[in-house]
Write an enzyme that holds these catalytic residues in place. Structure first.
Site, PDB file in Angstrom:
ATOM      1  N   ASP A 184       0.776  -1.233   0.000  1.00  0.00           N
ATOM      2  CA  ASP A 184       0.000   0.000   0.000  1.00  0.00           C
ATOM      3  C   ASP A 184       0.809   1.286   0.000  1.00  0.00           C
ATOM      4  OD1 ASP A 184      -1.740  -2.062   0.430  1.00  0.00           O
ATOM      5  OD2 ASP A 184      -2.208  -1.517   2.481  1.00  0.00           O
ATOM      6  N   GLU A 240       3.993  -9.315  11.283  1.00  0.00           N
ATOM      7  CA  GLU A 240       3.399  -8.831  10.038  1.00  0.00           C
ATOM      8  C   GLU A 240       4.486  -8.577   8.993  1.00  0.00           C
ATOM      9  OE1 GLU A 240       0.576  -5.088   8.556  1.00  0.00           O
ATOM     10  OE2 GLU A 240       1.274  -5.202  10.625  1.00  0.00           O
TER      11      GLU A 240
END
Length: 601
Positions: free
Chosen positions: A218, A505
């Protein structure tokens, strides 16, 4: 025995002595098959990597799907669920099927699979943009958004057909008894049709993303140039919930976030019609996953009794388009193309038919035939109507655009493609190991962005940290193109990093230091997939044996899976497939055999 231990056990009637994945099998233990699928049969000692990964997925399970993490990402994300299903298939094929069924149950009438499916029990202020921002059931009405489920209006990379095929292979008997593939195929085909028809905004045959969140990476520097044309939303017009869970230094800047919000707002206010916005980028990773998924859809079509050859041919044409439009031989990698950037010259349409003609698959009936019929009637007819009314505008805005000279890991991921020219694959391997990505050298895992780049930051979201899913794809791409030694090194690094980082993550690419959320679902799921990979030397023999067993047995599921599924209340499915003829085929990619080969809006 606790719930998670039950999740990890494969039963043959008795419980075998515990052992680790790397230790030799104890006397009397063995590998087994269930429903024709070859599986590994170790019990795991308490504290093992396998058991801890399983506990992450158990903790993030909601009853019908898996959240990426409960704090930062409390809903269902599209490509997360695909990767999660790939790992879940080793624990419960039924739960893996349910994961994908839940996601595709929120598919829009025009074929798009939304990037978020919202959990109505989560408070609106727990995540932004929340359902009241997207207004899917009202703003997305013309595009066929579901009325009873709230979703976002943008998409994420198309990993879903790959996941569905691998999940089927984990337990073909269960899959066939539940008509899993025959129910998934029309939805997956509509998804691909949406991308290849509605998102060919550059006119060259490739799908464009219309928001940075759609590509999955992103905050990549690849978006800086096209985003610079976007006027940001006012800072006081939204509240960033992501900063409640992470340091501002590691997250997108307020300026970038304002531009993300502006793009999403304009897309929503335009009824989620494609081709009218200021941002359109052809990304190599997004399109490589679409191409690999076309190969997977061909395999699914064969399983359902069709030839699948047209899908394989389409995937190879798309591979050629990918090379033509995004490959830079001087730099030795693929780059993103800013469709509305550069000189704006007209582009020439690739292939002539928009890749939409499923009739070329020929002889399709039942689930396959319904895919074609659904494009002409019912919910999917909105695709044709919206195209006629001007929502699809790539014909008017077709242009060459300009390559974006930023080196992202996305530019290496076409390695997953089997039809990639040999010289290009070899060049990508050299680039991955060179100074820009340092794979096998200074970097523990491949970074998300150029180590030598002007915007590199080892901790800031997608501007340098290493991510587990992109490295998992690279590992398969390396193996697919014969780089077995490099692939084994990367596999070991992935497992070691997952172990020491607490299934983070993302991580610092040099040190493996954990960043972002811990106990992240796709990190745990893909760890399980790496741990369960069978030995490669006998894959061909095993695949042949699986084909033979598949034709002679229809066992529904393995008892160990049944025990797990009943304990955890995974909803059953009562329909039964009428068993179709199983047609063996030559694998076109590492995904067909299971071989080793965000900021989220």
């Amino acid at each position: 025995m606790d719930r998670t231990t039950q999740l990890t056990i494969r039963r043959t009637g008795t419980t075998a002595p515990a052992r680790t994945s790397g230790s030799p099998a104890p006397p009397g233990s063995h590998e087994i098959t269930h429903s024709g699928a070859h599986v590994y049969d170790p019990d795991r000692p308490t504290g093992s990597l396998h058991l801890r990964a399983a506990r992450v997925l158990e903790g993030n399970w909601t009853g019908t799907s898996t959240v990426p993490s409960h704090g930062l990402y409390p809903h269902q994300w599209s490509w997360d669920s695909a990767f999660i299903a790939i790992g879940l298939r080793h624990l419960s094929p039924l739960r893996a099927q349910t994961e994908l069924e839940t996601l595709l149950g929120a598919q829009w009438g025009d074929g798009r699979i939304p990037h978020i499916v919202f959990n109505p029990s989560v408070p609106l202020d727990a995540y932004f943009p929340s359902p009241d921002f997207w207004r899917s059931s009202t703003a997305g009405r013309a595009a066929g958004a579901p009325r009873t489920v709230q979703t976002s209006g943008i998409v994420q990379p198309p990993v879903h057909a790959l996941a569905a095929w691998l999940v089927h292979q984990a337990d073909p008997g269960l899959s066939r008894s539940r008509s899993f593939l025959s129910r998934m195929y029309p939805r997956l085909a509509a998804w691909h049709r949406y991308l290849l028809h509605r998102r060919d905004l550059g006119g060259g045959g490739l799908a464009s993303v219309v928001h940075p969140w759609e590509q999955g990476m992103d905050n990549s520097p690849c978006w800086d140039a096209p985003l610079s044309r976007v006027t940001p939303a006012a800072p006081r017009s939204f509240r960033r919930a992501d900063l409640d869970h992470g340091s501002a230094e590691d997250r997108p800047t307020d300026l970038d976030y304002g531009r993300y919000v502006r793009l999403a707002t304009d897309y929503r206010d335009g009824g989620y019609a494609d081709g009218a916005g200021e941002f359109a980028v052809e990304d190599p990773a997004f399109n490589a996953l679409l191409i690999a998924s076309e190969h997977a859809l061909a395999a699914i079509a064969q399983e359902l009794g069709a030839a699948g050859t047209a899908r394989h041919a389409r995937a190879e044409r798309l591979t050629a388009a990918l090379v033509e439009r995004l490959w830079d031989p001087a730099e030795g990698m693929f780059f993103c193309r800013d469709v509305y950037g550069g000189d704006g010259g007209d582009g020439e349409s690739y292939g002539g038919d928009g890749y939409g003609g499923d009739a070329r698959d020929g002889g399709e009936s039942g689930a396959l035939g319904s895919e074609r019929r659904s494009s002409e009637s019912g919910a999917h007819g909105s695709e044709r109507r919206s195209r006629q009314s001007g929502a699809h505008t790539s014909e008017q805005r077709s242009r060459t655009g300009a390559l974006i000279p930023e080196r992202s890991v996305a530019g290496l991921l076409p390695l997953i493609l089997p039809a990639l020219p040999r010289d290009i694959a070899a060049t990508l391997v050299r680039t991955a190991g060179g100074p820009h990505f340092g794979l096998g050298g200074v970097a523990r895992l491949a970074p998300s962005y150029d180590l030598t780049g002007h915007a590199f930051d080892p901790h800031r979201y997608w501007r340098g940290p290493a991510w587990f899913n992109t490295n998992w794809l690279l590992e398969r791409g390396l193996r697919l193109h014969g780089e077995h030694g490099r692939a084994e090194e990367l596999r070991a690094a992935l497992l070691g990093t997952a172990d020491t980082s607490g299934f983070a993550e993302y991580v610092d690419p040099y040190t493996g230091e954990a960043c972002g959320a811990l106990g992240f679902s796709w990190t745990a799921a893909l760890t399980l997939d790496l741990l369960h990979e069978p030995a490669r030397a006998d894959q061909a023999e095993r695949a042949d044996r699986v084909d033979r067993v598949d034709q002679s047995t229809h066992v529904v599921s393995h008892p160990g899976y049944r025990a797990f599924d009943s304990v955890h209340g995974t909803p059953p499915h009562t329909s039964h497939a009428s068993h179709t003829t199983h047609t063996p085929h030559t694998p076109h990619s590492s995904f067909e055999t299971g071989a080793k080969g965000g900021d989220r809006g």
